[in-house]
Enzyme design. Sequence first.
Site, PDB file in Angstrom:
ATOM      1  CB  SER A 558      -0.959  -0.044   1.187  1.00 18.08           C
ATOM      2  OG  SER A 558      -2.042   0.825   0.987  1.00 18.08           O
ATOM      3  CG  ASP A 643      -6.276  -3.044  -4.139  1.00 23.27           C
ATOM      4  OD1 ASP A 643      -7.100  -2.209  -3.725  1.00 23.27           O
ATOM      5  OD2 ASP A 643      -5.081  -3.034  -3.815  1.00 23.27           O
ATOM      6  CG  HIS A 675      -5.409  -2.850  -0.209  1.00 23.01           C
ATOM      7  ND1 HIS A 675      -4.845  -2.194  -1.276  1.00 23.01           N
ATOM      8  CD2 HIS A 675      -4.818  -2.309   0.894  1.00 23.01           C
ATOM      9  CE1 HIS A 675      -3.977  -1.288  -0.853  1.00 23.01           C
ATOM     10  NE2 HIS A 675      -3.930  -1.350   0.461  1.00 23.01           N
TER      11      HIS A 675
END
Length: 699
Positions: A558, A643, A675
């Site tokens: 991320s 995601d 994610h």
Amino acid sequence: MKFKSIMAIALSAGLFACGSGKNDNEKEKSNAPLIGKSTIKISDGIMTPEVLYSFGRVSEAVVSPDNSKILYGVTYVSVEQNKTNRELFTMNIDGSDNKQITETKTSENSAVWVKNGSKIAFLSVESGSPQIWEMNPDGSERAQISEIEGGINGFSYSPDGKKILYIKNIKFGKRTSDIYPDLPEASGRIIEDLMYKHWSEWIEEIPHSFIADFDGSKLSNDTDILDGEPYECPMLPFGGVEQLAWSPDSKTIAYTCRKKTGMAYALSTNSDIYLYNIESKETQNLTDGMMGYDINPIFSPDGKYIAWQSMERDGYESDKNRLFVMNLSTGEKTNVSENFDYNTDFAQWNDDNQSLYIVSCVEAKTQIFKADINTKEIKPVTEGVHDYESFSLAGDKLIALRHSMSQPNEIYAVNVTDGNTTQLSFENKEILDQLKMGKVEERWIPTTDGKKMLTWIVYPPNFDPNKKYPALLYCQGGPQSTVSQFWSYRWNLQMMAANGYIIVAPNRRGLPGFGQEWNEQISGDYGGQNMKDYLSAIDAVAKEPFVDADKLGCTGASYGGFSTYWLAGNHNKRFKAFLAHAGIFNLEAQYLETEEMWFANWDLGGSFWDRSNSITQRSYANSPHKFVDKWDTPIMITHGEHDYRILASQGMMAFNAAKLRGIPTRMLIFPDETHWIAKPQNGILFQREFKRWFDEWLK
């Protein structure tokens, strides 16, 4: 909301989905072995991915009404079946007489004591969809309570036991088949506003909360407390029953809601706490004019006060999470934590109605504190190198879930007077007794601007100071998510160290737990001081005689993936290999691909076309893709195609750029992951490829 230790929440959701078995062939499902406790044998004491996925995952410790028993769940993993199963356990308040009370192929979730402790209520998909069930405390006489079409997501019994609050998804917006009834099989979505996707799903349904009468065996007279309103209650994507609360007299529901849709929703974090009168069906906004997140209401035991978590500024999802209390008679609001420079992450009222116990992360250790609503004093109850996750009050003690980098969740009793703790559950003792965990060291490293930064160093098992080891810099996501004593089933620092690496995990600028100023610095400064902090950490550790400075790697997910991409173009040949998961590669594309626009607007300063805004121009000038011409180091990319927070196209762009640059690269794409990586076999695959990649280039 950010990639926080929301990791834990998302992991739980993923495990529930994996364990539900909705897509399994019924015959195969019925013949598959029951998923239960692992009996893995470890000969050399070294953690492997298979060992990591053998741990029982302890969650939701709930104390019985008479404070004599503890109810909790353990999730078990089958890599072979690629799914999980959650079972329920009880034990006495002192940890004795520990018993497994369920043994089924369908997980039991959200279990609580009801009917004054004579029954346990839980969610199960045994009848085909998640419904409320009850059973005796020994697991006998299971009976289905609800028959809600489509199933429910969560529930809560009223204090008097006469009503049940439950959460159910309702249809949101028009489907293509509503507009064109003659095209019922058309798969195209017609979209006319923002927030059409969120984190991991297309928004075609939203949760609403319902109240139903309960006669002890079945539900009736269901009422939607947001009837006719197109708003989420609780809020997507991570909110659950904790965002609602019963008043002690069972006459009122307090609920969390952001009464916005479409673009207004995408731009704002302004949620409020509402009171819903069950008899009159009237609603009152308690936090009107409070502009940030207001969530998780809890009534005091005497019903005179209500507490909740509150952020001050609209659009800033990483603002300080304050503890607010309102006197319901006078309407007076008190910021109990105004003199406390840290977040309030979990809270429960004390029996005295004048104080609350809270959880807060301070200097990368998450402890329990006691907050006095009159003096506003917040004092620590616990100390030590670990994270407390949640707790239940049990007279003069707290029954708490606690973990560290070296141990997954177990249940502890905490003496509220002196903070002394007693471990009550030992779910993973057999595995931990066979493992050699690496030493975890707390080190404070100087930064380029004269401050000190807490950095965790994790050493390999059987560490020999006379040898030289490769090292990995771990870059945290969030970006505002502390590198605390977290235990993860993907970003597990002990797992990385067990591969034969020194792990360097800095609490760089932009992480909570070190005061508001430290946390806020990162906004508008992506590619700035926090990147200098990363380099300060790896440079300091690389000077150690046991670190091979010519064999340094860098990894993260991320925002940690963004950091990895950025450092790939700005590391001055420090690193010999990179690996990024679900990272932001192109900030301009990310601004128009992501869904929660408040996040991008606050952290980046706004849109990239705002040429007059110096903050935004600095942000986008630091997009990793603008430094690809300096990429000169092998890099691996992993991403999930479901995601919708950071689209898989970001990873594909990075891979293509590396390939076109002639840099050794590899990409691992998960067509069925979000994610996070929730499915067990995908998790094992990720760990194996992680090790293979870094071993190729650093060993």
